[in-house]
Design a protein around this motif. Sequence first.
Motif, PDB file in Angstrom:
ATOM      1  N   ALA A  77       0.807  -1.150   0.081  1.00  0.00           N
ATOM      2  CA  ALA A  77      -0.010   0.249   0.038  1.00  0.00           C
ATOM      3  C   ALA A  77       0.960   1.385   0.214  1.00  0.00           C
ATOM      4  N   HIS A 136     -15.057   0.874  -3.398  1.00  0.00           N
ATOM      5  CA  HIS A 136     -13.314   0.635  -3.405  1.00  0.00           C
ATOM      6  C   HIS A 136     -12.905   2.171  -3.233  1.00  0.00           C
ATOM      7  N   GLU A 137     -11.899   2.400  -2.723  1.00  0.00           N
ATOM      8  CA  GLU A 137     -11.244   3.667  -2.832  1.00  0.00           C
ATOM      9  C   GLU A 137     -10.497   3.821  -3.873  1.00  0.00           C
ATOM     10  N   TYR A 138      -9.366   2.904  -4.418  1.00  0.00           N
ATOM     11  CA  TYR A 138      -8.775   3.085  -5.382  1.00  0.00           C
ATOM     12  C   TYR A 138      -9.407   2.500  -6.773  1.00  0.00           C
ATOM     13  N   VAL A 157      -6.657   7.605  -5.887  1.00  0.00           N
ATOM     14  CA  VAL A 157      -6.711   6.836  -4.482  1.00  0.00           C
ATOM     15  C   VAL A 157      -7.847   7.451  -3.614  1.00  0.00           C
ATOM     16  N   GLY A 158      -8.917   8.001  -4.467  1.00  0.00           N
ATOM     17  CA  GLY A 158     -10.122   8.498  -3.664  1.00  0.00           C
ATOM     18  C   GLY A 158     -10.709   9.651  -4.406  1.00  0.00           C
ATOM     19  N   GLU A 168      -4.308  -5.066  -0.756  1.00  0.00           N
ATOM     20  CA  GLU A 168      -5.224  -4.902  -1.681  1.00  0.00           C
ATOM     21  C   GLU A 168      -4.923  -5.581  -3.036  1.00  0.00           C
ATOM     22  N   GLN A 191      -9.545  -2.347  -2.735  1.00  0.00           N
ATOM     23  CA  GLN A 191      -9.978  -1.634  -1.529  1.00  0.00           C
ATOM     24  C   GLN A 191      -8.612  -0.992  -0.712  1.00  0.00           C
ATOM     25  N   ASP A 192      -8.682  -0.073   0.032  1.00  0.00           N
ATOM     26  CA  ASP A 192      -7.666   0.653   0.585  1.00  0.00           C
ATOM     27  C   ASP A 192      -6.861  -0.342   1.615  1.00  0.00           C
ATOM     28  N   SER A 193      -6.206  -1.143   1.346  1.00  0.00           N
ATOM     29  CA  SER A 193      -5.598  -1.786   2.370  1.00  0.00           C
ATOM     30  C   SER A 193      -4.243  -2.292   1.833  1.00  0.00           C
TER      31      SER A 193
END
Lengths: 111, 113
Positions: free
Chosen positions: A93, B29-31, B50-51, B100, B95-97
């Motif tokens: 990340a 999902h964020e990304y 990224v958002g 991911e 997802q933001d992890s």
Amino acid sequence: LAKTTQPISMDSYEGQEVNITCSHNNIATNDYITWYQQFPSQGPRFIIQGYKTKVTNEVASLFIPADRKSSTLSLPRVSLSDTAVYYCLVGSAYNTDKLIFGTGTRLQVFP
Amino acid sequence: NAGVTQTPKFRVLKTGQSMTLLCAQDMNHEYMYWYRQDPGMGLRLIHYSVGEGTTAKGEVPDGYNVSRLKKQNFLLGLESAAPSQTSVYFCASSQDSADEKLFFGSGTQLSVL
């Protein structure tokens, strides 16, 4: 540039086990190793992901040695439907390296 | 649950024309990402987000613009299409992890004549 190196292509016969090795000498502490499969005219599909040692799911196994500088995707008893391109990605990340696909390994399974 | 949906699936443009590709995801999902894939090649990252409201350049951003006005949508624009932009375009989300995984759409085949 991709952080990984894979063979360009591999051939196999149905029923055999196929092992595709990926080299990632510069893997960082936070990096995960992720493999994707892509069939013609489709987007890549996630297969398996690991950080260290061995991971197994219903599709494949992923072997990662202690130094994590390489990994091996193992497909047990392949069938014709496993003919695809397989990509190894490394990253976390904290960087965009995980988004770099490279050219992958084209696996051809013969009857 | 549709996942990642791309529209259109096919498009033919003349050199100099403009168009927008739409990517929609229903996984919160964020990304989100746009890739292009040329024959016999791997995927190359064009732009990513990224958002909501943010975008960033990838490996091959020239000739493309993107917008992420809504979290679920990511638009890829070609202001003046060139034959070199003939390619298959894939959208993906994640997802933001830390671990991911990317989820891909089925692609858009674009030909620029």
